[in-house]
Scaffold this active site. Structure first.
Site, PDB file in Angstrom:
ATOM      1  NE  ARG A 105     -12.078  -1.066   4.333  1.00 44.31           N
ATOM      2  CZ  ARG A 105     -11.108  -1.359   3.309  1.00 44.31           C
ATOM      3  NH1 ARG A 105     -11.109  -0.716   2.211  1.00 44.31           N
ATOM      4  NH2 ARG A 105     -10.310  -1.631   3.320  1.00 44.31           N
TER       5      ARG A 105
ATOM      6  NE  ARG B  52      -3.750  -2.121   2.260  1.00 45.24           N
ATOM      7  CZ  ARG B  52      -4.667  -2.441   3.213  1.00 45.24           C
ATOM      8  NH1 ARG B  52      -2.900  -3.447   3.890  1.00 45.24           N
ATOM      9  NH2 ARG B  52      -5.358  -3.626   2.936  1.00 45.24           N
TER      10      ARG B  52
ATOM     11  NE  ARG C  25      -3.595   0.061  -3.122  1.00 49.10           N
ATOM     12  CZ  ARG C  25      -4.756  -0.580  -1.887  1.00 49.10           C
ATOM     13  NH1 ARG C  25      -5.477  -1.483  -1.816  1.00 49.10           N
ATOM     14  NH2 ARG C  25      -4.039   0.267  -0.733  1.00 49.10           N
TER      15      ARG C  25
ATOM     16  CG  ASN D 296      -9.731  -5.632   3.240  1.00 48.78           C
ATOM     17  OD1 ASN D 296     -10.623  -6.705   3.091  1.00 48.78           O
ATOM     18  ND2 ASN D 296      -8.713  -4.889   2.622  1.00 48.78           N
ATOM     19  CG  ASP D 297     -12.569  -1.017  -0.730  1.00 53.77           C
ATOM     20  OD1 ASP D 297     -12.807  -0.309  -0.245  1.00 53.77           O
ATOM     21  OD2 ASP D 297     -11.239  -1.273  -1.469  1.00 53.77           O
TER      22      ASP D 297
ATOM     23  CD  GLU E  29      -9.836  -1.997  -4.043  1.00 54.07           C
ATOM     24  OE1 GLU E  29      -9.592  -2.755  -3.375  1.00 54.07           O
ATOM     25  OE2 GLU E  29      -9.369  -1.419  -4.959  1.00 54.07           O
TER      26      GLU E  29
HETATM   27  C1  PEP Z   1      -9.428  -4.227  -0.268  1.00 55.58           C
HETATM   28  O1  PEP Z   1     -10.042  -3.358  -0.413  1.00 55.58           O
HETATM   29  O2  PEP Z   1      -9.200  -5.471   0.081  1.00 55.58           O
HETATM   30  C2  PEP Z   1      -7.587  -4.339  -0.689  1.00 55.58           C
HETATM   31  C3  PEP Z   1      -6.977  -4.466   0.023  1.00 55.58           C
HETATM   32  O3  PEP Z   1      -7.547  -3.054  -0.531  1.00 55.58           O
HETATM   33  P1  PEP Z   1      -7.425  -1.616   0.903  1.00 55.58           P
HETATM   34  O4  PEP Z   1      -7.710  -2.271   2.499  1.00 55.58           O
HETATM   35  O5  PEP Z   1      -6.577  -0.848   0.800  1.00 55.58           O
HETATM   36  O6  PEP Z   1      -8.614  -0.577   0.030  1.00 55.58           O
HETATM   37 MG    MG Z   2      -9.403  -1.574  -0.884  1.00 54.26          MG
END
Ligand code: PEP
Ligand code: MG
Length: 662
Positions: free
Chosen positions: A582, A414, A450, A571-572, A548
């Site tokens: 989230r 990240r 990323r 996650n997204d 995502e």
């Molecule tokens: C996700 O969205 O799963 C991801 C890995 O990115 P971030 O948590 O940094 O948004």
């Molecule tokens: Mg993400």
């Protein structure tokens, strides 16, 4: 002495040029004013100067009165006409830089149902980072500022003014001491220096003294004056100026605390093994805290995939978030026990609970030790395909933990922290060196960087963000980068330079349309051509996208034709598929990657990748979920990337699973 001119300062007198101008003006003894239209303000106050709103090509005049008036007018006019000449960069520079918002945690509306009390007197929140913690409570709640709210009598006014002036001096001395201390990072130094400059600016001082003259007590006067100035900044309707409004409120808060003889708890003072308790804490604040000393994190706000949770998991710190109002039970507590697996928090644990936690903490330490045997395991499917168990990282400081855990490369770096860390946007050289060092740290494995994914819950200073109704559906990730190619191209050039190390890969966040990939490719080509023309060494990298958004899932077949790999960001993806924020504990039950709808989305993306013959992995937090890993392997994922703390357990599970399958 007065002279007019046309301002030739690009973008006008805000930010850095304003501070340079003020610094120049302060070098003269004379009283100096800058006049625009009907308004004249002191040229020695950057707050007043910024509020004057001087733009490029405006006509202004400089008026000076004093022994060196001629020199002052000449120098300031020369600066306005040719800002690039003769002004050195210096320590005061930092005052012009945006200060990251000093977030004032606001009480959050949380459904009482989300944190029902449990039988043993404990409370429940979201299990955000596994592990057990038992330790002293370090409550990080902002102090309440309660003004005296009385009208001063005539003979109280002069002493109250003196009290205010003394408080400013004490605060400046305190800030100077922090600036002089060795332990402070450069980026923090910039923030403190900026706040110090506002504290000593005439604008806030003059307004406060006038309010005291009107009969207000010093605390009320500071609040009134700073609110007025902050409102003036906000009225300018410019994101940079809105950030100055926050600086104003932040320093006013510090002045009020000084007047009241109070101090906010500082994260630096956290004792060993303490449980950090807060209503809310910014991801960046947590990242800067002495994490090694933390025994656990408990917050009223936040969810399992918030960045606070991710930082806690990366560092193996147990965390329970989203406690809602129940977090207030810990405000005055001395000790707490927390279970990051179940989301349970026990306030002032009794002897039996302490013994149970001690025993479980001991067992967890033994289990952790036993897992070390799996460090070098290379999980393979029956057909010989290796399943990469890689690390999610946010900074070079975490590389060692990933190497020690046996990470097979980096599945997600990240880059946001790199940008959040510094007051300035990071330079191309600095970024290139960071990405290269990362690539060198895992020479035998892919390292996936990323591109910048800010917005949503990851704003940074240095980029002006519009007020958005729905930031998670707004200007973030690749969307913002394609609009701010000035920032994006610096990162792409740095990545191309670091790509001389053959293992570097790059992926794009928040992709929802193939055009975003095509436009990025065009920029990459442009950057590569520029570097070549400049004679700068660079390489090439495979380009991938994160899956995502639901659009990326439904459009996966088209995307797969454009890129070399997919990485699923659950996650997204979960929040967008389930329409469940989230960060919002009230919908934490819906925000679950195991939901059949999310799993169907993962499977659809995996199928599209395999049909197109490209690799697919996962870097969302679900990649470490033991209950889901068998499904992901069945779907054809060949890479799982996670917090270093989860790598060995995942390798163990995979080696057992694949052996059984073979
Ligand atoms: C996700 O969205 O799963 C991801 C890995 O990115 P971030 O948590 O940094 O948004
Ligand atoms: Mg993400």
């Amino acid at each position: 002495m007065e002279r007019s001119t046309i301002v030739r300062v690009q973008d006008g007198l805000h930010a850095r040029p304003a501070t340079r101008f003020v610094r120049l003006a302060k070098g003269f003894e004379s009283d100096v004013e800058i006049v625009k239209g009907e308004k004249a303000v002191s040229a020695k106050s950057s707050v007043k100067l910024m509020l004057l709103g001087v733009k490029e090509n405006d006509e202004v005049s400089i008026r000076a009165d004093g022994a060196d008036a001629i020199e002052a007018v000449d120098a300031l006019i020369a600066y306005l006409e040719n800002p690039l000449s003769g002004v050195e960069e210096g320590a005061g520079e930092s005052a012009t830089q945006p200060v990251p918002p000093q977030k004032e945690p606001a009480p959050k509306k949380v459904d009482a149902e989300a944190s029902p009390p449990v039988a043993d007197g404990g409370i429940h929140g979201v299990a955000a980072s596994a592990g057990l913690g038992l330790g002293p409570v370090f409550a990080h709640f902002p102090q309440q500022i309660v003004p005296a709210n009385k009208t001063l009598s005539a003979d109280e006014i002069a002493p109250e003014k003196k009290r205010f002036e003394d408080a400013i001096v004490r605060l400046q001395e305190k800030l100077d001491r922090s600036l002089a201390s060795d332990g402070m990072q450069e980026s923090d130094r910039g923030i403190v220096a900026a706040l110090r400059d506002i504290a000593s600016d005439d604008a806030l001082r003059d307004e406060t003294l006038a309010a005291i003259d009107g009969g207000l007590d010093a605390v009320s006067a500071v609040i009134a004056a700073s609110s007025r100035l902050a409102d003036d900044f906000r009225k300018l309707d410019d994101a940079y100026m809105a950030a100055r409004a926050e600086d104003m409120e932040s320093i006013a808060r510090q002045i009020c605390l000084t007047l009241l003889g109070q101090e906010d708890a500082r994260l630096d003072d956290i004792p060993d093994g303490a449980i950090l308790v807060a209503e809310d804490i910014g991801a960046w604040d947590l990242a800067r805290a002495p994490l090694k000393r933390l025994g656990g994190v408990v917050c009223g706000h936040g969810g399992a995939t918030s960045h606070v949770a991710i930082i806690a998991r990366t560092h193996g710190i147990p965390a329970v978030l989203g406690l809602g109002e129940a977090v207030n039970q810990l405000r005055e507590a001395k000790e707490a026990a927390i279970d990051g697996h179940t989301g349970q928090v026990v306030v002032e644990p009794d002897a039996a609970t302490r013994a149970r936690f001690d025993e479980m903490i001991g067992a967890a330490a033994r289990e952790k030790e036993a897992l070390k045997a799996y460090k070098d395991v290379v999980p393979r499917r029956a057909d010989g395909t290796v399943i990469q168990v890689a690390a999610n990282l946010g900074s070079l400081e975490e590389v060692e933990a990933a190497q020690e855990a046996g990470a097979m490369g980096v599945g997600l770096f990240r880059t946001e922290l790199l940008f959040m860390r510094h007051m300035h946007l990071p330079s191309e050289d600095m970024q290139a060196e960071t990405y290269a060092e990362l690539a060198r740290a895992f020479p035998d494995h892919p390292v996936i960087v990323r591109t910048l994914d800010i917005g949503g819950d990851k704003p940074i200073s240095g980029v002006e963000f519009p007020e958005e109704e729905n930031p998670f559906l707004g200007w973030r990730g690749i969307r913002m980068c394609l609009d701010r190619t000035d920032i994006f191209k610096v990162q792409l050039r740095a990545l191309l330079r670091a790509a001389v190390h053959g293992n570097l890969r790059v992926m794009l966040p928040m992709v929802s349309d193939v055009e975003e990939v095509r436009r990025t490719r065009a920029l990459i080509d442009e950057c590569a051509a520029e570097l070549k023309a400049e004679g700068v060494a660079c390489g090439e990298f495979p380009l991938g996208v994160m899956i995502e958004t639901p659009a990326a899932v439904f459009g996966a077949a088209a995307l797969a034709k454009e890129v070399s790999f997919f990485s699923i960001g659950t996650n997204d993806l979960t929040q967008y598929v389930m329409a469940a924020d989230r960060l919002n504990p009230s919908v934490a039950n819906l925000n679950d990657a195991a939901h059949p709808a999310v799993m169907a989305a993962v499977e659809q993306a995996a199928k599209a990748a395999m049909d197109a013959g490209i690799e697919i992995g996962m870097c969302g937090e679900a990649a470490a979920r033991g209950d889901l890993i068998p499904e992901f392997i069945r779907m054809g994922l060949t890479e799982l990337s996670m917090s270093p703390a989860s790598i060995q357990a995942t390798k163990k599970q995979l080696s057992e699973l694949l052996e059984t399958a073979a």
